[in-house]
Design an enzyme around this catalytic site. Structure first.
Site, short mmCIF file in Angstrom:
data_model
loop_
_atom_site.label_atom_id
_atom_site.label_comp_id
_atom_site.label_asym_id
_atom_site.label_seq_id
_atom_site.Cartn_x
_atom_site.Cartn_y
_atom_site.Cartn_z
N GLY A 1 0.79 -1.22 0.00
CA GLY A 1 0.00 0.00 0.00
C GLY A 1 0.83 1.28 0.00
N SER B 1 9.64 -6.90 -0.84
CA SER B 1 11.03 -7.36 -0.62
C SER B 1 11.53 -6.91 0.76
CB SER B 1 11.95 -6.89 -1.74
OG SER B 1 11.81 -5.52 -2.05
#
Length: 198
Positions: free
Chosen positions: A35, A106
């Site tokens: 987000g 990541s």
């Protein structure tokens, strides 16, 4: 360990492929919480690069989970494997002379550093989309934070799984009210400074 596999050297190399495309291949690695705006900024930047005649490919976290990484969960072990695969695919795209944009949470520094080491100096540009978790939760475009807070989703980054922010990213897009379009423009300017875009 397999010992009967040898690397086959081909006549057409990365430099020749890049020359044919008239560009400097690299990986633009956008990292940040769910987000944070990674995919939105990456999409806008890719459009701008395409408008300038650049050959690109955008690898997006959700899209890759539908195919290449469709067999992986969101456990820490599988997150590591997810990023390893993306790093190797990105390396192949760079070898093909392409400017690769990646939009992945990541969460672990070690894996991002692994991807950097796969490439030559200057070919990996780490972009930290530094949006506070409170803002990400307000946006919550997929309703994932709400589900994670309710316990319906396990191993969710920022809630019950850690996010390790970059320490030496080439650029940080700090949440300060600027639009996604302004962030994409900021990145485009960085690419000009680095000689990736003429």
């Amino acid at each position: 360990m397999v010992t009967n596999i040898l690397w086959h050297q081909h006549d057409v190399d990365k430099a020749r492929r890049a020359q044919a495309k008239k560009q400097k291949p690299c990986v633009l690695w956008l990292t940040g919480l769910s987000g944070s705006g990674k995919s939105t900024v990456a999409n806008l930047l890719e459009k701008k690069l395409a408008e300038n005649g650049k050959h690109t490919y955008l690898l997006d976290g959700d899209n890759v989970r539908h195919g290449l990484c469709g067999d992986l969960t969101f456990s820490d072990k599988d997150r590591v494997e997810n990023i390893r695969r993306i790093g190797e695919v990105s390396k192949l795209f760079v070898d093909a002379g392409i400017i690769v944009l990646t939009a992945f949470i990541s969460p672990f520094r070690t894996e991002r550093d692994f991807c950097r080491r796969l490439l030559a100096d200057g070919e990996f540009v780490e972009i930290f989309v530094d949006t506070p978790i409170e803002e990400c939760e307000k946006r919550d475009p997929k309703g994932l934070y709400q589900k994670a807070r309710q316990g319906d989703i396990k191993d969710f980054t920022g809630i019950d799984s850690p996010y390790e922010a970059p320490e030496n990213a080439e650029i940080t897009l700090a949440f300060s009210g600027q639009t996604a379009e302004q962030s994409a423009e900021q990145l485009f300017d960085l690419l000009k400074q680095k000689g990736i875009v003429a």
